[in-house]
Design a protein around this motif. Structure first.
Motif, PDB file in Angstrom:
ATOM      1  N   GLU A  58      56.472  36.620  27.852  1.00 42.39           N
ATOM      2  CA  GLU A  58      57.016  35.588  29.099  1.00 42.39           C
ATOM      3  C   GLU A  58      57.371  36.385  30.145  1.00 42.39           C
ATOM      4  N   LYS A  59      57.750  37.793  29.935  1.00 45.92           N
ATOM      5  CA  LYS A  59      57.892  38.575  30.988  1.00 45.92           C
ATOM      6  C   LYS A  59      56.858  38.966  31.829  1.00 45.92           C
ATOM      7  N   ILE A  60      55.720  39.125  31.353  1.00 51.52           N
ATOM      8  CA  ILE A  60      54.558  39.627  32.089  1.00 51.52           C
ATOM      9  C   ILE A  60      53.525  38.379  31.966  1.00 51.52           C
ATOM     10  N   ASP A  61      53.798  37.193  31.787  1.00 47.99           N
ATOM     11  CA  ASP A  61      52.716  36.145  31.711  1.00 47.99           C
ATOM     12  C   ASP A  61      52.019  36.000  33.053  1.00 47.99           C
ATOM     13  N   GLY A  62      52.475  36.204  34.105  1.00 43.83           N
ATOM     14  CA  GLY A  62      52.105  35.910  35.466  1.00 43.83           C
ATOM     15  C   GLY A  62      50.903  36.900  35.646  1.00 43.83           C
ATOM     16  N   ILE A  63      51.260  38.213  35.178  1.00 42.56           N
ATOM     17  CA  ILE A  63      50.557  39.412  35.415  1.00 42.56           C
ATOM     18  C   ILE A  63      49.143  39.100  34.508  1.00 42.56           C
ATOM     19  N   ILE A  64      49.276  38.858  33.546  1.00 46.64           N
ATOM     20  CA  ILE A  64      48.335  38.523  32.484  1.00 46.64           C
ATOM     21  C   ILE A  64      47.277  37.539  32.974  1.00 46.64           C
ATOM     22  N   SER A  65      48.050  36.462  33.261  1.00 48.02           N
ATOM     23  CA  SER A  65      47.166  35.173  33.545  1.00 48.02           C
ATOM     24  C   SER A  65      46.482  35.431  35.119  1.00 48.02           C
ATOM     25  N   GLU A  66      46.567  36.490  35.966  1.00 49.99           N
ATOM     26  CA  GLU A  66      46.134  36.639  36.992  1.00 49.99           C
ATOM     27  C   GLU A  66      45.017  37.669  37.034  1.00 49.99           C
ATOM     28  N   GLN A  67      44.896  38.273  35.849  1.00 50.07           N
ATOM     29  CA  GLN A  67      43.740  39.272  35.574  1.00 50.07           C
ATOM     30  C   GLN A  67      42.406  38.878  35.040  1.00 50.07           C
ATOM     31  N   THR A  68      41.448  39.323  35.783  1.00 55.43           N
ATOM     32  CA  THR A  68      40.133  39.095  35.178  1.00 55.43           C
ATOM     33  C   THR A  68      39.547  40.500  35.007  1.00 55.43           C
ATOM     34  N   ASN A  69      39.713  41.399  35.602  1.00 57.67           N
ATOM     35  CA  ASN A  69      39.330  42.603  35.496  1.00 57.67           C
ATOM     36  C   ASN A  69      40.158  43.816  36.469  1.00 57.67           C
ATOM     37  N   PRO A  70      41.166  44.394  35.881  1.00 57.03           N
ATOM     38  CA  PRO A  70      41.417  44.760  34.395  1.00 57.03           C
ATOM     39  C   PRO A  70      41.760  43.504  33.572  1.00 57.03           C
ATOM     40  N   THR A  71      41.744  43.570  32.333  1.00 55.50           N
ATOM     41  CA  THR A  71      42.570  42.515  31.539  1.00 55.50           C
ATOM     42  C   THR A  71      43.835  43.034  30.796  1.00 55.50           C
ATOM     43  N   ALA A  72      44.586  42.380  30.414  1.00 60.50           N
ATOM     44  CA  ALA A  72      45.769  43.069  29.573  1.00 60.50           C
ATOM     45  C   ALA A  72      45.753  42.379  28.533  1.00 60.50           C
ATOM     46  N   ALA A  73      45.926  42.801  27.236  1.00 60.86           N
ATOM     47  CA  ALA A  73      46.064  42.068  25.838  1.00 60.86           C
ATOM     48  C   ALA A  73      47.438  42.556  25.200  1.00 60.86           C
ATOM     49  N   ILE A  74      48.122  41.637  24.519  1.00 61.02           N
ATOM     50  CA  ILE A  74      49.352  41.762  23.775  1.00 61.02           C
ATOM     51  C   ILE A  74      49.103  42.007  22.415  1.00 61.02           C
TER      52      ILE A  74
END
Length: 426
Positions: free
Chosen positions: A195-211
């Motif tokens: 929830e805290k980094i959802d906006g960061i993850i959703s806007e990434q295509t490269n690099p990607t972030a996975a939890i």
């Protein structure tokens, strides 16, 4: 690029084995920007496997198969695909030598069928198996890409991470390098972190972030595709900065080092000795410490005192403390920590007491935990937690939170106002 995952094994269909491989492969492919459209599971049956492959060919480019690469009669994957694609199986000599050496060194007589694990499809790219014997492979044929992976997760995951992803980047995605960085966090749930980094993850295509969550610890892997390492790490730095703005208070390290390994390293760096007196955890805290290497440099011993009587007679917790406050109390946890530290001449003592469950104790509900910390030259303190009604989960979280309290204490980080992994994080 679209992908489909075919998991092979009758044991999966019978529910005897949980299919964690499909979820893992999906996450790793997603980190490369490859979308997984379907998960399919088939038993050890040649006709049904061929049917699944034909269906996959109609709808995706990349077909990833896991399982069925072993030496037994029901390991049908390679032979089935060989027949279906009319591609010869050839011997991979390096794997054959590895199999022969393994059996020689272990004094086991090698069954002839073990050499089946060294066969690969002609013209395929071999994928090394660092933790097992069966070789994996990737074959491009008729505008499709076929990947064959072993079934055991402890073999499949290193193969994907160390070899498959790089091959996909080089030969299919037409990039040059794949670089990644792992950030490790503790003190909140996977859902809270997301929830805290959802906006960061959703806007990434490269690099990607996975939890990824594992036994209370959470990792975030940032992965970049780039022309070279320098370009990739610069891109990762930017994403990491955004993530740390949200999560720096929960961050404890990089890479593959778990919380206990980080705590051990910090204690060793500061030349500190640790001990613990345990009740509800029954030695699990000391066991966690001794699971890592070089622990003898920071630990000489600890104690388990489960009953109130033994807390008093063996650990020397005062009867008055137990009578006035009970064994499930901050006062008892602190005194346990202090007495253990004195007894083992340590710099830091940890006291763990509480109600593991499922029954209540001293009118305290299951999941109630007190952790005491005694640090030489500083004022002792305790912290209260409430977890859940699940006994072993409560014990595990008690151990992890004790490690985190130790880390924060010796690094002189804030404790009192910190949001810990507690009642709101079940």
């Amino acid at each position: 690029m679209k992908a489909e995952i075919i998991s092979i094994g009758t044991e999966l269909l019978l529910g005897q084995v949980v299919n964690t491989n499909a979820a893992y492969i999906s996450r790793e492919l997603a980190s490369l920007g490859i979308e997984v459209y379907h998960h399919v599971t088939v038993g050890d049956n040649k006709d049904r496997l061929i049917e699944a492959v034909k269906t996959a060919e109609e709808r995706v480019d990349l077909i990833v198969m896991s399982g069925g690469l072993g030496p037994t009669q029901d390991d049908i994957t390679k032979k089935t695909l060989s027949d279906y694609l009319d591609v010869e199986l050839i011997l991979h000599e390096e794997t054959e030598e590895k199999i022969i050496s393994y059996h020689k060194n272990s004094d086991f007589k090698m069954p002839e069928n073990n050499q089946l694990q060294a066969l690969i499809l002609a013209d395929s790219t071999p994928l090394s198996n660092d933790t097992g014997l069966a070789i994996g492979m990737m074959l491009s044929r008729n505008k499709h890409h076929y990947v064959l992976l072993p079934g055991p997760p402890d073999e499949l995951e290193p193969m994907v991470d160390n070899y498959l992803k790089n091959e996909l980047i080089k030969h299919i995605l037409e990039e040059q390098v794949l670089v990644s960085r792992v950030l490790r966090f503790f003190g909140l749930t996977e859902a809270q972190l997301a929830e805290k980094i959802d906006g960061i993850i959703s806007e990434q295509t490269n690099p990607t972030a996975a939890i990824y969550a594992n036994s209370g610890e959470i990792t975030v892997r940032i992965t970049a595709k780039a022309k070279d390492d320098d370009e990739g790490y610069k891109a990762i730095d930017k994403v990491e900065t955004k993530i740390m703005e949200k999560l720096s208070d929960y961050f404890f390290g990089y890479g593959e080092k778990t919380l206990v390994e980080v705590v051990k390293d910090r204690l060793k760096e500061k030349d500190l000795k640790i001990t613990a007196a345990e009740s509800l955890t029954g030695g699990a805290f000391i066991s966690e410490l001794t699971s890592v290497t070089e622990v003898s440099s920071i630990l000489e011993g600890g104690m388990v005192t489960y009953s109130a009587d033994k807390k008093n007679k063996v650990l020397n917790v005062r009867k008055k403390t137990i009578e006035d406050f009970g064994v499930v109390s901050g006062e008892c946890a602190v005194e346990m920590a202090e007495k253990a530290r004195e007894m083992f001449d340590a710099d830091i003592g940890v006291g763990l007491t509480g109600v593991a469950g499922p029954s209540s104790l001293e009118k305290q509900i299951p999941g109630t935990v007190w952790i005491g910390i005694s640090y030489k030259g500083k004022e002792s303190f305790s912290k209260h937690f409430h977890f859940s009604y699940k006994r072993n989960r409560n014990r595990r979280l008690a151990v992890l939170n004790a490690l985190e309290l130790v880390r924060r204490t010796i690094e002189d980080l804030p404790i009192d106002n910190r949001e810990y992994y507690g009642e709101d994080n079940q």
